[in-house]
Design an enzyme around this catalytic site. Structure first.
Site, PDB file in Angstrom:
ATOM      1  N   LYS A 150     -36.276 -75.626  -3.896  1.00 20.32           N
ATOM      2  CA  LYS A 150     -34.916 -75.435  -3.392  1.00 20.32           C
ATOM      3  C   LYS A 150     -34.651 -76.231  -2.100  1.00 20.32           C
ATOM      4  CE  LYS A 150     -34.286 -71.465  -6.284  1.00 20.32           C
ATOM      5  NZ  LYS A 150     -35.168 -70.386  -6.636  1.00 20.32           N
TER       6      LYS A 150
ATOM      7  N   ASP B 111     -44.779 -66.918  -2.331  1.00 14.88           N
ATOM      8  CA  ASP B 111     -43.820 -67.752  -3.052  1.00 14.88           C
ATOM      9  C   ASP B 111     -42.543 -67.784  -2.220  1.00 14.88           C
ATOM     10  OD1 ASP B 111     -42.033 -69.027  -4.642  1.00 14.88           O
ATOM     11  OD2 ASP B 111     -42.447 -67.866  -6.463  1.00 14.88           O
TER      12      ASP B 111
ATOM     13  N   TYR C 209     -39.853 -63.020  -8.925  1.00 18.27           N
ATOM     14  CA  TYR C 209     -39.769 -64.104  -9.909  1.00 18.27           C
ATOM     15  C   TYR C 209     -40.554 -65.304  -9.388  1.00 18.27           C
ATOM     16  CZ  TYR C 209     -37.658 -67.864 -12.741  1.00 18.27           C
ATOM     17  OH  TYR C 209     -37.443 -68.939 -13.575  1.00 18.27           O
TER      18      TYR C 209
HETATM   19  C1  LIG Z   1     -36.217 -70.506  -7.913  1.00 23.18           C
HETATM   20  C2  LIG Z   1     -37.555 -69.873  -7.776  1.00 23.18           C
HETATM   21  C3  LIG Z   1     -38.673 -70.318  -8.511  1.00 23.18           C
HETATM   22  C4  LIG Z   1     -38.564 -71.376  -9.573  1.00 23.18           C
HETATM   23  O1  LIG Z   1     -38.184 -72.608  -9.075  1.00 23.18           O
HETATM   24  P1  LIG Z   1     -37.570 -73.679 -10.103  1.00 23.18           P
HETATM   25  O2  LIG Z   1     -37.332 -74.894  -9.249  1.00 23.18           O
HETATM   26  O3  LIG Z   1     -36.333 -73.074 -10.648  1.00 23.18           O
HETATM   27  O4  LIG Z   1     -38.602 -73.912 -11.149  1.00 23.18           O
HETATM   28  C5  LIG Z   1     -39.895 -69.749  -8.257  1.00 23.18           C
HETATM   29  N1  LIG Z   1     -40.040 -68.779  -7.330  1.00 23.18           N
HETATM   30  C6  LIG Z   1     -38.999 -68.329  -6.619  1.00 23.18           C
HETATM   31  C7  LIG Z   1     -39.224 -67.274  -5.587  1.00 23.18           C
HETATM   32  C8  LIG Z   1     -37.720 -68.842  -6.828  1.00 23.18           C
HETATM   33  O5  LIG Z   1     -36.687 -68.348  -6.138  1.00 23.18           O
END
Ligand SMILES: *Cc1c(COP(=O)(O)O)cnc(C)c1O
Length: 427
Positions: free
Chosen positions: A264, A236, A141
């Protein structure tokens, strides 16, 4: 007002009653609980019940909710600067902290969410290579940016189709999708599209469709193909960054990505995202380069201070080995209970990330390995857990998090509750 009454009101003013879909409990059924307070490892509902929280806001709270030192730092900055829209020392301090510690981050730009970080990193990759296509993986994701809301199409290997209404097939056309854990499929896609590929992006520890731990050799293969074909490698690490190690999965795998996205933990629970990497790539970003990227609220002092205070404390307490140990000991006990009571679920973990999943003989490494019965199993578990005042993320495809605030005492209390769930599973 109780949770049900508040949810009825919310349904009238927000789509589905929520501001992010998983919160609505759709995949586990029932009405969502409303929480009014958080502290350490716990959440308190509007009804006044306290739950042990294993969702931890989906990842930012590595120190637990409202860590006292972060709270103190936030109080100070609330009294001095909120939102300046100017150059300021707060983002500088966080940027320097990161750049001094992570060798693969030479320059960094702060944004407001992980989604924004991904969106901007992809733009840099396209600018740097003059190519348009991006390769992603089914089971990773990357936020809700249009080009990443795609899944494998039914046609040729690598072809993607839209995974959301409102994302047109013309957008999906420039994204390629590969399965995880399948060197052959990835090789085929590179053979066909490698010369058009700007970048390959992946979660080096996929943790958004369960915890799909990859063989390190698989990632090495992907990275090698990318390098051979002149495509950039984007890690990511929005969820894994500062969670699995200070240097995230890049440190764990001992790899040097071209660009990395964060979110995060780097904001300590306030709104933030960041992307960074090699200086030559980051210098393509405005105002130095021609890749436009901006934000009214970017690098706001509150987020910067919460992020820096969190990271400083993590480093100072050297929490990773201890938290890893705490998690593995706990997971082992949970698995023992599940097995003893013939519950067809097991817990996987990596560092303080865990996933309660339906039992299978082989490790689960890609979406197709997840048993079809998992959704139902998790739903049953989730409601039994709520009854025991344990709060897990309301979906069987979300991972769980231990924080520094999950002390041995709290984990032991959780074990007692989990034991009752296991024992009553077949009733
Ligand atoms: C949470 C997450 C996102 C998106 O971040 P948001 O702050 O919710 O937009 C993108 N990539 C990964 C791997 C994530 O865990």
């Amino acid at each position: 007002m109780n949770s049900n009454e508040l949810f009825e009101r919310s349904l009238k003013v927000a789509p589905g009653g929520v501001h992010s879909p998983v919160r609505a409990f759709k995949s586990v059924g029932g009405h969502p609980l409303f929480f009014k307070e958080s502290q350490g490892a716990s959440l308190t509902s509007v009804e006044g019940d306290t739950y042990i929280d294993f969702c931890q806001s989906f990842g930012p709270m590595l120190l637990g909710h409202r860590d006292p030192d972060v709270t103190h730092a936030l109080h100070k900055v609330v009294d001095t600067a909120w939102c300046l829209g100017t150059c300021e020392p707060y983002s500088l301090a966080l940027a320097e902290w990161v750049v001094q510690r992570l060798s693969f981050i030479e320059k960094i730009r702060f944004v407001n969410s992980g989604t924004e970080a991904v969106m901007s990193a992809l733009r840099v990759a396209r600018a740097a290579t003059g190519r348009e296509k991006i390769l992603k993986f089914d089971g990773c994701y990357h936020g809700h940016v249009d080009s990443m809301l795609v899944r494998s199409g039914s046609g040729l290997a690598g072809e993607a189709s839209s995974d959301s209404l409102g994302v047109g097939e013309s957008t999906a056309k420039n994204t390629l999708v590969a399965p995880l854990d399948d060197e052959e499929a990835v090789t085929k896609i590179f053979q066909q599209y490698g010369h058009q590929m700007a970048a390959v992006i992946f979660e080096p520890m996929p943790a958004n469709y369960g915890l799909l731990q990859q063989r390190p050799d698989f990632w090495k293969h992907v990275i090698q193909l990318a390098r051979q074909h002149g495509a950039l490698v984007i890690f990511d690490e929005v969820i894994s960054g500062f969670r699995v190690a200070l240097g995230g999965m890049a440190e764990v795998l001992n790899e040097t990505p071209d660009l990395v996205t964060y979110g995060k933990i780097i904001g300590g629970g306030l709104n933030v995202g960041a992307f960074g990497g090699r200086a030559a790539l980051m210098d393509l970003v405005a105002p130095l380069g021609g890749v436009y990227q901006a934000g009214t609220l970017s690098a706001n002092p509150l987020s910067m201070v919460a992020g820096l205070e969190t990271l400083k404390k993590i480093e100072q307490l050297k929490i990773y080995p201890a938290l890893e140990q705490r998690t593995s000991a706990w997971v082992e006990k949970v698995n023992h209970q599940l097995k003893e009571n013939d519950v067809s679920m097991r817990m996987d973990h990596f560092g303080s990330l865990f996933w309660l999943r339906t039992w299978t003989e082989k490790p689960i490494r890609s979406l197709k390995d997840i048993p079809k019965t998992h959704g139902e199993n998790f739903k049953k578990f989730f409601h039994k857990a709520l009854h025991e005042k344990l709060y897990f993320a309301p979906s069987g495809y979300e991972v769980g998090f231990l924080s520094w605030a999950h002390t041995e005492d709290i984990l032991n209390l959780a074990l007692e509750k989990l034991e009752r769930i296991s024992k009553s599973w077949h009733e």
